[in-house]
Enzyme design. Structure first.
Site, short mmCIF file in Angstrom:
data_model
loop_
_atom_site.label_atom_id
_atom_site.label_comp_id
_atom_site.label_asym_id
_atom_site.label_seq_id
_atom_site.Cartn_x
_atom_site.Cartn_y
_atom_site.Cartn_z
CB SER A 72 -0.77 -0.11 1.23
OG SER A 72 -1.67 -1.19 1.59
N1 SAH Z 1 -1.34 -4.75 3.96
C1 SAH Z 1 -0.43 -5.12 2.83
C2 SAH Z 1 -1.25 -4.77 1.37
C3 SAH Z 1 -1.15 -6.05 0.61
S1 SAH Z 1 -2.37 -5.88 -0.74
C4 SAH Z 1 0.89 -4.56 2.72
O1 SAH Z 1 1.33 -4.03 3.79
O2 SAH Z 1 1.48 -4.96 1.92
C5 SAH Z 1 -3.68 -6.90 -0.35
C6 SAH Z 1 -3.37 -8.19 0.03
O3 SAH Z 1 -4.55 -8.90 0.44
C7 SAH Z 1 -2.81 -9.22 -1.14
O4 SAH Z 1 -1.64 -9.82 -0.64
C8 SAH Z 1 -4.12 -10.15 -1.37
O5 SAH Z 1 -3.69 -11.49 -1.70
C9 SAH Z 1 -4.54 -10.14 0.13
N2 SAH Z 1 -6.12 -10.59 0.24
C10 SAH Z 1 -6.95 -10.44 -0.74
N3 SAH Z 1 -8.24 -11.09 -0.41
C11 SAH Z 1 -7.80 -11.60 0.51
C12 SAH Z 1 -8.71 -12.54 1.60
N4 SAH Z 1 -9.91 -12.92 1.40
N5 SAH Z 1 -7.93 -13.09 2.53
C13 SAH Z 1 -6.80 -12.86 3.05
N6 SAH Z 1 -5.95 -12.04 2.29
C14 SAH Z 1 -6.41 -11.30 1.07
#
Ligand code: SAH
Length: 225
Positions: A72
């Site tokens: 993010s």
């Molecule tokens: N907080 C992260 C942002 C990652 S982007 C950071 O600091 O880098 C969002 C993430 O959510 C992705 O890795 C994706 O695989 C995950 N995601 C999407 N749907 C999800 C779900 N239902 N359960 C767990 N993870 C999920």
């Protein structure tokens, strides 16, 4: 992600000076929480992205982390963390849905007692687990699962943060909030355009919702029917 990159002090574009510039930018954009700003100024974000992108890691932008996912934007991480900490008392036990690179979990780590974080993409889960362990984050507990169902075995949580966007806030996350707890979540039908919501649980049955700015997150995938 190779652990040879564990250059915590950083050089050149990954130095403290570069991080200070990022923090100045976050303040310009309206981030006020001192504790959040301090943690952001210390966190080596360059270690959470691929080495090829390290030189861009202190720009205030989201960056790809593979598997179609992104780390993010720092402003959004700071803003969501600030909103999460705004309750009457600081949250002890926090759940994050969407571990991704682990950066948001790492930012939360020094600010709360325990962080539980769930990720559904296995290779991402494995590499982030390795990184967080190598960096010594002992209060972050990672789980490989679909986080739209929360993490019932550890509920209730004082706060929940979702870093992937569902169309509506999943009922399981609302149920797993402690009374007085808050859920910070991007919500919207359109991929890449959602509104940040803060949902507070006031009693067993009463919740309130406040909408904040527009944000861009990857969709929260729902694996089970
Ligand atoms: N907080 C992260 C942002 C990652 S982007 C950071 O600091 O880098 C969002 C993430 O959510 C992705 O890795 C994706 O695989 C995950 N995601 C999407 N749907 C999800 C779900 N239902 N359960 C767990 N993870 C999920």
């Amino acid at each position: 992600m190779g652990l040879r990159k564990l250059d915590i002090e950083g050089i050149g574009m990954t130095s403290q000076r570069t991080r200070n510039r990022l923090v100045a930018r976050l303040m310009e954009k309206g981030v006020r929480n001192e504790a959040v700003l301090q943690v952001m100024s210390r966190m080596p974000r360059h270690l959470f992205v691929d080495e090829a992108l390290a030189s861009r890691s202190y720009e205030d932008t989201a960056l790809p982390i593979g598997h179609g996912q992104t780390i993010s934007q720092p402003y959004i991480v700071a803003r969501m963390t600030e909103l999460l900490l705004e309750g009457e008392k600081p949250p002890c036990k926090v759940l994050e849905v969407g571990t991704g690179s682990g950066y948001q979990a790492a930012i939360l780590s020094p600010l709360v007692d325990r962080v539980f974080t769930v990720e559904r993409v296995e290779p991402l889960f494995r590499s982030t687990q390795e990184l967080l362990h190598a960096l010594g984050f002992r209060n972050i507990h990672m789980f490989l699962r679909d986080g739209s169902w929360g993490l019932p075995q550890e509920a209730p949580f004082d706060a929940i943060i979702a870093t992937a966007a569902p169309e509506v806030a999943p009922p399981a996350l609302l149920e797993q909030l402690a009374v007085g707890g808050r859920l910070v979540i991007p919500v919207g039908k359109q991929s890449g355009y959602q509104l940040l919501q803060v949902i507070v649980r006031h009693s067993e049955t009463a919740y309130s919702v406040v909408e904040h700015e527009a944000v861009q997150f990857v969709p929260m995938v729902n694996d089970k029917p």
